[in-house]
Design a protein around this motif. Structure first.
Motif, PDB file in Angstrom:
ATOM      1  N   ASP A  38      -9.540 -34.157  22.822  1.00  0.00           N
ATOM      2  CA  ASP A  38      -8.946 -33.167  21.927  1.00  0.00           C
ATOM      3  C   ASP A  38      -7.908 -33.803  21.006  1.00  0.00           C
ATOM      4  OD1 ASP A  38     -10.504 -31.217  23.051  1.00  0.00           O
ATOM      5  OD2 ASP A  38      -8.928 -30.431  24.370  1.00  0.00           O
ATOM      6  N   ALA A  39      -7.122 -34.722  21.551  1.00  0.00           N
ATOM      7  CA  ALA A  39      -6.063 -35.372  20.765  1.00  0.00           C
ATOM      8  C   ALA A  39      -6.630 -36.261  19.666  1.00  0.00           C
ATOM      9  CB  ALA A  39      -5.157 -36.195  21.678  1.00  0.00           C
ATOM     10  N   THR A  40      -7.790 -36.853  19.917  1.00  0.00           N
ATOM     11  CA  THR A  40      -8.408 -37.746  18.933  1.00  0.00           C
ATOM     12  C   THR A  40      -9.515 -37.060  18.133  1.00  0.00           C
ATOM     13  OG1 THR A  40      -9.845 -38.572  20.712  1.00  0.00           O
ATOM     14  CG2 THR A  40      -7.876 -39.858  20.201  1.00  0.00           C
ATOM     15  N   HIS A  41      -9.777 -35.777  18.470  1.00  0.00           N
ATOM     16  CA  HIS A  41     -10.796 -34.977  17.759  1.00  0.00           C
ATOM     17  C   HIS A  41     -12.192 -35.592  17.866  1.00  0.00           C
ATOM     18  CE1 HIS A  41      -7.383 -32.800  16.119  1.00  0.00           C
ATOM     19  NE2 HIS A  41      -6.894 -33.927  15.664  1.00  0.00           N
ATOM     20  N   VAL A  42     -12.504 -36.076  19.075  1.00  0.00           N
ATOM     21  CA  VAL A  42     -13.843 -36.604  19.331  1.00  0.00           C
ATOM     22  C   VAL A  42     -14.381 -35.936  20.589  1.00  0.00           C
ATOM     23  CG1 VAL A  42     -13.249 -38.824  18.269  1.00  0.00           C
ATOM     24  CG2 VAL A  42     -13.020 -38.543  20.747  1.00  0.00           C
ATOM     25  N   SER A  43     -15.609 -36.228  20.940  1.00  0.00           N
ATOM     26  CA  SER A  43     -16.216 -35.654  22.141  1.00  0.00           C
ATOM     27  C   SER A  43     -15.870 -36.503  23.363  1.00  0.00           C
ATOM     28  CB  SER A  43     -17.730 -35.587  21.979  1.00  0.00           C
ATOM     29  OG  SER A  43     -18.263 -36.899  21.880  1.00  0.00           O
ATOM     30  N   THR A  44     -16.018 -35.913  24.535  1.00  0.00           N
ATOM     31  CA  THR A  44     -15.781 -36.664  25.768  1.00  0.00           C
ATOM     32  C   THR A  44     -16.807 -37.787  25.928  1.00  0.00           C
ATOM     33  OG1 THR A  44     -17.089 -35.023  26.986  1.00  0.00           O
ATOM     34  CG2 THR A  44     -14.688 -34.741  26.984  1.00  0.00           C
ATOM     35  N   SER A  45     -18.014 -37.566  25.405  1.00  0.00           N
ATOM     36  CA  SER A  45     -19.036 -38.621  25.488  1.00  0.00           C
ATOM     37  C   SER A  45     -18.632 -39.833  24.643  1.00  0.00           C
ATOM     38  CB  SER A  45     -20.399 -38.085  25.034  1.00  0.00           C
ATOM     39  OG  SER A  45     -20.332 -37.588  23.705  1.00  0.00           O
ATOM     40  N   ALA A  46     -17.915 -39.589  23.530  1.00  0.00           N
ATOM     41  CA  ALA A  46     -17.419 -40.702  22.710  1.00  0.00           C
ATOM     42  C   ALA A  46     -16.373 -41.502  23.483  1.00  0.00           C
ATOM     43  CB  ALA A  46     -16.827 -40.177  21.410  1.00  0.00           C
ATOM     44  N   ILE A  47     -15.537 -40.797  24.256  1.00  0.00           N
ATOM     45  CA  ILE A  47     -14.550 -41.472  25.094  1.00  0.00           C
ATOM     46  C   ILE A  47     -15.256 -42.332  26.145  1.00  0.00           C
ATOM     47  CG2 ILE A  47     -12.613 -41.185  26.687  1.00  0.00           C
ATOM     48  CD1 ILE A  47     -11.896 -40.257  23.913  1.00  0.00           C
ATOM     49  N   MET A  48     -16.326 -41.790  26.723  1.00  0.00           N
ATOM     50  CA  MET A  48     -17.073 -42.534  27.738  1.00  0.00           C
ATOM     51  C   MET A  48     -17.710 -43.791  27.153  1.00  0.00           C
ATOM     52  SD  MET A  48     -16.724 -41.210  30.690  1.00  0.00           S
ATOM     53  CE  MET A  48     -18.071 -42.004  31.556  1.00  0.00           C
ATOM     54  N   ARG A  49     -18.262 -43.679  25.947  1.00  0.00           N
ATOM     55  CA  ARG A  49     -18.865 -44.856  25.299  1.00  0.00           C
ATOM     56  C   ARG A  49     -17.795 -45.906  25.019  1.00  0.00           C
ATOM     57  NH1 ARG A  49     -21.978 -40.794  22.726  1.00  0.00           N
ATOM     58  NH2 ARG A  49     -20.553 -40.721  20.939  1.00  0.00           N
TER      59      ARG A  49
END
Length: 238
Positions: A38-49
């Protein structure tokens, strides 16, 4: 953690996550993957990648590794204002960086004309680069005015060394495009390989420092790596 090879492979989204993490290092250990997304305005899957590119199985392992990374940095570097610079110099000791510097130095050595291009702070660094190369014995000049008239014909054996932090400055890109149309070799020094300028260059040297701006939105990203890169090329000129 965060070595040069890993950072170089980050996408634009992953660079955004990387910059946020570095700027909010102390808060990351308390954040869930959803809160970071939420803080970076991306999806959780993007965080996982992003985590997998750092050789972590998931976000939980990343937080453990990141905590160890911060503790190690704290032991090694008591001065926070130079920690990022220190990290940069720690990550460039590999064959690929040396190979690129040597390639550019060979091209500059064989060139008939060297022109530095940059506006604003990059223009000032261009002046330094032109003077440094001239001191070595390779006469160079700088174009730091985006409206510089009558550039005219340029030798095909000319090298244009183009400086830009973002690699997206319109005036700088237009100047680089002119020299590209003249069949000159374009060497760019930018903060990221994913920028327009980096992609249109024959050779790109990127330094991947945390992008910083002041309250007036002026870019104050450190330029210490740029000076180092210019001097590294200069010292290898034959």
């Amino acid at each position: 953690m965060f070595n040069h090879e890993q950072i170089k492979k980050f996408t634009d989204v992953e660079m955004l996550i990387y910059n946020y993490i570095l700027q909010n290092a102390q808060q990351i250990r308390f954040m869930t993957i959803r809160e970071l997304a939420d803080a970076t305005h991306v999806s959780t899957s993007a965080i996982m990648r992003f985590c997998k590119k750092l050789d972590c199985e998931g976000y939980a392992e990343f937080k453990v590794q990141f905590k160890m990374y911060l503790e190690e940095k704290k032991e090694k570097q008591p001065l926070n204002d130079i920690s990022e610079i220190t990290h940069y110099f720690e990550t460039i000791h590999h064959g690929e960086f040396e190979e690129k510097i040597n390639q550019v130095a060979d091209i500059v050595s064989a060139s008939e004309q060297i022109v530095f291009i940059g506006v604003g702070t990059s223009g000032i660094l261009g002046k330094y680069g032109a003077r440094y190369f001239s001191n070595i014995g390779k006469f160079s000049y700088v174009i730091d005015d985006p409206f510089y008239p009558n550039i005219g014909h340029v030798s095909e054996r000319a090298v244009a060394i183009v400086l830009s932090v973002s690699g997206e400055t319109e005036q700088t890109i237009n100047l680089a495009r002119h020299f590209l149309q003249q069949r000159c070799t374009i060497v760019s020094i930018t903060n990221s390989t994913s920028s327009t300028l980096a992609k249109m260059s024959h050779y790109n040297l990127s330094y991947y420092m945390t992008s910083q701006k002041n309250n007036k939105e002026y870019d104050i990203t450190t330029q210490v790596p740029v000076v180092f890169i210019l001097e590294s090329i200069g010292r290898r000129i034959k």
